[in-house]
Design an enzyme around this catalytic site. Structure first.
Site, PDB file in Angstrom:
ATOM      1  N   GLU A 135       0.795  -1.227   0.000  1.00  0.00           N
ATOM      2  CA  GLU A 135       0.000   0.000   0.000  1.00  0.00           C
ATOM      3  C   GLU A 135       0.836   1.290   0.000  1.00  0.00           C
ATOM      4  O   GLU A 135       0.732   2.120   0.905  1.00  0.00           O
ATOM      5  CB  GLU A 135      -0.963  -0.011   1.191  1.00  0.00           C
ATOM      6  CG  GLU A 135      -1.900  -1.214   1.182  1.00  0.00           C
ATOM      7  CD  GLU A 135      -2.730  -1.345   2.451  1.00  0.00           C
ATOM      8  OE1 GLU A 135      -2.622  -0.475   3.344  1.00  0.00           O
ATOM      9  OE2 GLU A 135      -3.488  -2.325   2.555  1.00  0.00           O
ATOM     10  N   GLU A 167      -6.416 -10.417  -1.243  1.00  0.00           N
ATOM     11  CA  GLU A 167      -7.095 -10.194   0.038  1.00  0.00           C
ATOM     12  C   GLU A 167      -8.611 -10.083  -0.159  1.00  0.00           C
ATOM     13  O   GLU A 167      -9.275  -9.240   0.448  1.00  0.00           O
ATOM     14  CB  GLU A 167      -6.567  -8.926   0.723  1.00  0.00           C
ATOM     15  CG  GLU A 167      -5.075  -8.929   0.982  1.00  0.00           C
ATOM     16  CD  GLU A 167      -4.605  -7.724   1.803  1.00  0.00           C
ATOM     17  OE1 GLU A 167      -5.446  -7.060   2.447  1.00  0.00           O
ATOM     18  OE2 GLU A 167      -3.384  -7.456   1.799  1.00  0.00           O
TER      19      GLU A 167
END
Length: 399
Positions: A212, A318
């Protein structure tokens, strides 16, 4: 008592048929579908595969072809007895897997399902390999949590994804609040990545080396790494990981890149620059934390293909698809469609190697504690009962 005239009765009888139209992006057909088969004005019912059709923006509203009892591949309608990893492998993918966490492994009913390597062929530790868990004090490493899950993967013959080396979150305070020179932080990143990846050398299929790095508007996150080193911290981490385990695949993992936008563009430009500079990068992880009814399968497929065109593999890392609670039959049906859309997108991109759900049961989902009023995001409910989403996944791999 009121008496209806014949004309009023006829009008009343028509109301359900007028109302029984699926909304834009709603399901409108497929094997097992018992809901509306027409769409609201301005949308068209488009068949994506024999298991679902969806109302997409268009000029006309048409009904889908009548569903048959078999898939286009000649198989029967998936049932709750399907084994998802087995289906994924048969479809040419490397795995279907799940995240798990150490506190869940004392739940014997949970582990009885988790340990089935025909259902899950890959495991990701949700927290126990992150920086705060592995190097809570500078130079002092602990691997007990990660080792437990690595051992579980080895015992069950499952692939292991390492998660993660460098992330702005879940950092010990000595890192996040530290005041470092560029040389000092470079050494800290190199030591952390090298020690972590070396410890699991030969056990991990792929590492989320950088997690991220971007804000949703496409700008870089202003954390200790970026503030001190600029964008070079990504290269530093990737090169340290490659040196530590040359055989592990190295990923950058990100969310909200499932659709075109500033964030996806920034990450794509980073991939291009890293590849041009011969920095080791093997894959891009699409997290896919999605919302029921707010997702485009074709859009995801386009993004997967766009990144794969840069010479990297891609994976769904995810996956969960949350809804506003309480769940309803309509929401669960849409969730089934959405899970199917994700699998279908991956199936249609050769370089998409596999799919990981961010835990498989609502009992241990992270969603309710993060998004108020939302949940029911996983393919199994909190009692470990398979939801319609399970069949959506199975159908996607079986099509």
């Amino acid at each position: 008592m009121f008496k209806f005239s014949a004309s009023l009765a006829a009008l009343a009888a028509l109301v359900p048929f007028v109302a029984a139209q699926s909304p834009e992006w709603g399901q409108c057909g497929g094997i097992g579908w018992t809901g509306p088969t027409t769409c609201v004005a301005g949308t068209t019912c488009v068949e994506s595969n024999p298991y679902y059709s969806q109302c997409l923006p268009g000029a006309a509203s048409v009904a889908p072809p009548p569903p048959s009892g078999t898939s286009s591949a000649g198989g029967s309608t998936p049932s709750s007895s399907a084994k998802l990893h087995t289906l994924a492998k048969a479809a040419g993918k490397l795995y279907f897997g799940t995240a798990t966490d150490n506190n869940e492994l004392t739940d014997t009913a949970y582990t009885a399902i988790l340990d089935d390597n025909t259902m899950f062929g890959q495991i990701t530790p949700a927290n126990s390999m992150k920086w705060d868990a592995t190097e809570p004090q500078q130079g002092v490493f602990t691997f007990s949590g990660g080792d437990q899950i690595a051992t579980l993967a080895k015992t069950n013959g499952m692939l292991l994804r390492g998660h993660n080396c460098v992330w702005y979150n879940q950092l010990p305070s000595w890192v996040s609040s530290g005041s470092f020179t560029a040389a000092q932080l470079t050494s800290i990143i190199q030591n952390h990545c090298s020690t972590l990846v070396t410890h699991y050398k030969g056990q991990v299929y792929a590492w989320d080396v950088v997690n991220e790095p971007f804000n949703d508007d496409g700008t870089w996150r202003t954390d200790v790494f970026y503030n001190t080193l600029g964008t070079s911290y990504v290269q530093i981490a990737l090169e340290a990981a490659r040196a530590a385990d040359p055989n592990a695949k190295l990923y950058i993992n990100e969310y909200n890149i499932e659709f075109a936008g500033a964030k996806a563009t920034s990450l794509l430009n980073l991939v291009k620059s890293l590849k041009a500079a011969d920095v080791p990068l093997d894959g891009i992880g699409f997290q896919c934390h999605l919302i029921v009814g707010e997702f485009s399968g074709p859009g995801l497929q386009t993004q997967l293909s766009t990144f794969a065109a840069q010479g990297v593999e891609v994976a769904i890392t995810e996956l969960d698809i949350r809804m506003t609670l309480p769940s309803t039959p309509a929401l669960l049906a849409q969730q089934q469609t959405d899970y199917n859309s994700v699998i279908t997108a991956c199936m249609n991109v050769e370089s998409c190697i596999g799919v990981t759900v961010w835990d498989w049961t609502d009992k241990y989902s992270w969603v309710p504690n993060t998004f108020s009023g939302q949940g029911a995001a996983c393919p199994w409910d909190q009692n470990f009962v398979k939801k319609p989403a399970f069949n959506g996944i199975a159908a996607g791999f079986s099509a």
